[in-house]
Design a protein around this motif. Sequence first.
Motif, mmCIF file in Angstrom:
data_model
loop_
_atom_site.group_PDB
_atom_site.id
_atom_site.type_symbol
_atom_site.label_atom_id
_atom_site.label_comp_id
_atom_site.label_asym_id
_atom_site.label_seq_id
_atom_site.Cartn_x
_atom_site.Cartn_y
_atom_site.Cartn_z
ATOM 1 N N GLU A 194 85.139 33.579 18.588
ATOM 2 C CA GLU A 194 85.516 32.858 17.371
ATOM 3 C C GLU A 194 86.415 33.721 16.484
ATOM 4 N N ASP A 195 86.055 35.007 16.318
ATOM 5 C CA ASP A 195 86.832 35.893 15.454
ATOM 6 C C ASP A 195 88.227 36.146 16.024
ATOM 7 N N LEU A 196 88.320 36.367 17.315
ATOM 8 C CA LEU A 196 89.621 36.668 17.922
ATOM 9 C C LEU A 196 90.571 35.476 17.817
ATOM 10 N N LYS A 197 90.025 34.298 17.900
ATOM 11 C CA LYS A 197 90.884 33.116 17.763
ATOM 12 C C LYS A 197 91.266 32.877 16.309
ATOM 13 N N ALA A 198 90.305 33.080 15.401
ATOM 14 C CA ALA A 198 90.564 32.828 13.974
ATOM 15 C C ALA A 198 91.510 33.870 13.377
ATOM 16 N N GLU A 199 91.412 35.121 13.831
ATOM 17 C CA GLU A 199 92.189 36.212 13.245
ATOM 18 C C GLU A 199 93.511 36.452 13.968
ATOM 19 N N MET A 200 93.817 35.644 14.946
ATOM 20 C CA MET A 200 95.056 35.820 15.706
ATOM 21 C C MET A 200 96.281 35.589 14.817
ATOM 22 N N PRO A 201 97.198 36.569 14.747
ATOM 23 C CA PRO A 201 98.414 36.372 13.940
ATOM 24 C C PRO A 201 99.259 35.221 14.480
ATOM 25 N N GLY A 202 99.994 34.603 13.588
ATOM 26 C CA GLY A 202 100.839 33.489 13.998
ATOM 27 C C GLY A 202 101.835 33.868 15.075
ATOM 28 N N ALA A 203 102.344 35.110 15.011
ATOM 29 C CA ALA A 203 103.328 35.552 15.996
ATOM 30 C C ALA A 203 102.721 35.621 17.394
ATOM 31 N N VAL A 204 101.437 35.977 17.489
ATOM 32 C CA VAL A 204 100.752 36.009 18.783
ATOM 33 C C VAL A 204 100.430 34.589 19.234
ATOM 34 N N ARG A 205 99.924 33.786 18.299
ATOM 35 C CA ARG A 205 99.581 32.399 18.623
ATOM 36 C C ARG A 205 100.797 31.645 19.162
ATOM 37 N N ALA A 206 101.963 31.967 18.619
ATOM 38 C CA ALA A 206 103.184 31.274 19.037
ATOM 39 C C ALA A 206 103.528 31.532 20.495
ATOM 40 N N GLN A 207 102.977 32.610 21.071
ATOM 41 C CA GLN A 207 103.252 32.940 22.464
ATOM 42 C C GLN A 207 102.319 32.228 23.447
ATOM 43 N N ILE A 208 101.306 31.521 22.906
ATOM 44 C CA ILE A 208 100.365 30.785 23.756
ATOM 45 C C ILE A 208 100.539 29.299 23.458
ATOM 46 N N PRO A 209 101.284 28.585 24.281
ATOM 47 C CA PRO A 209 101.649 27.187 23.976
ATOM 48 C C PRO A 209 100.493 26.303 23.547
ATOM 49 N N ASP A 210 99.347 26.370 24.244
ATOM 50 C CA ASP A 210 98.220 25.491 23.898
ATOM 51 C C ASP A 210 97.697 25.785 22.497
ATOM 52 N N LEU A 211 97.525 27.057 22.173
ATOM 53 C CA LEU A 211 97.042 27.416 20.841
ATOM 54 C C LEU A 211 98.075 27.104 19.777
ATOM 55 N N ALA A 212 99.342 27.324 20.105
ATOM 56 C CA ALA A 212 100.405 27.040 19.134
ATOM 57 C C ALA A 212 100.449 25.559 18.797
ATOM 58 N N ARG A 213 100.277 24.711 19.813
ATOM 59 C CA ARG A 213 100.297 23.262 19.568
ATOM 60 C C ARG A 213 99.104 22.836 18.727
ATOM 61 N N ASP A 214 97.921 23.396 19.044
ATOM 62 C CA ASP A 214 96.731 23.063 18.262
ATOM 63 C C ASP A 214 96.893 23.498 16.811
ATOM 64 N N HIS A 215 97.469 24.675 16.613
ATOM 65 C CA HIS A 215 97.654 25.189 15.259
ATOM 66 C C HIS A 215 98.679 24.358 14.500
ATOM 67 N N ASP A 216 99.761 23.967 15.177
ATOM 68 C CA ASP A 216 100.801 23.159 14.537
ATOM 69 C C ASP A 216 100.265 21.802 14.110
#
Length: 248
Positions: A194-216
Amino acid sequence: MMVIAPPIDLRRTFRQSSGEAYRLAARQHKIAEKERRERKEQMEGEAAEFMDFAMAMITIDEAIEFRIELDTYDAATIAALQENERQLIETREEMDRLLAKAHVLPDGRRVFKTEDGLRVFDEHGNELFDDVIAPQEIDDKRPRWEKFETQWQRLETLEHERTDILDYQQKLDDARERLDEGGLTRGEYEQLREDLKAEMPGAVRAQIPDLARDHDAEAAPSSVTAGIDLDITDEMVPSSSPAGPTPG
C-alpha cells in the motif's frame, strides 16, 4: 343509591408502581448488559481473527508476486531517472543558449529585460534598476526574462523530481531487503504494498501504463515527466544503488 368507592391507599399504589418500574429497569439493564457482553465477545473474536491474519506469514506465491512487483517498480524508477536526466540536460542546454545571447554587464552578469520592457533581472533572479542598467539599454533582439525564468523554474522542478525518485528508489531497496530477510507477515506485506503504491512519484507512475491510467482517472498528472511505455531491458535490472548521473 350512591356507591362510595373505598379510599385509595396512595402509599401502597406508589410502592407497587415503583417496584414494577424497578423490576422493569432491572430487566432492561440485564438485557442490555447481556447484549454488551455478546458484542464485546464478538468484537474480541473478530479482533483475534484479524490479528491472526495480520501476523500470519505470507505464502511463497505471494512472496514471488511481491518480488515481481518490486522489479516492475524498480525498472520504472530507473526509466524515470533516465527521462529526468534527459530533460535536465535539455533544460540546462536551453538556459546556456539563452545566457549566451543575453546582454552582458561590465561585471560579467547576464541580464534580461521583461516582455513589457519595463524591468530588468540578472541571471540569478535579482532585479536591477536604472542606476545599474535601464531596460532601453538592452537590445529588443535579446532573449526576455520570462523565457529564461521558465527554464529556470523547470530546472528546479526537475531537480526536486529527481530527489523524489531517488528517495523512492531507496524505499524499494528497503522493501526488497525486508523481503529477502524472510518471515514477512501478512500485515507487513499489505502495508508495504500500500505504501509503495501511494508514495510512488508521478514520474515513476508515468512509466507504468496501468498505474498511470488509473491515476489519470482520479486526478490530473502533476509530474513534468511524460508517460511512456515501460520496456524493461537488461540495463534496467534492479540495483541497490541510485541509477543515472547526479545533476551538477
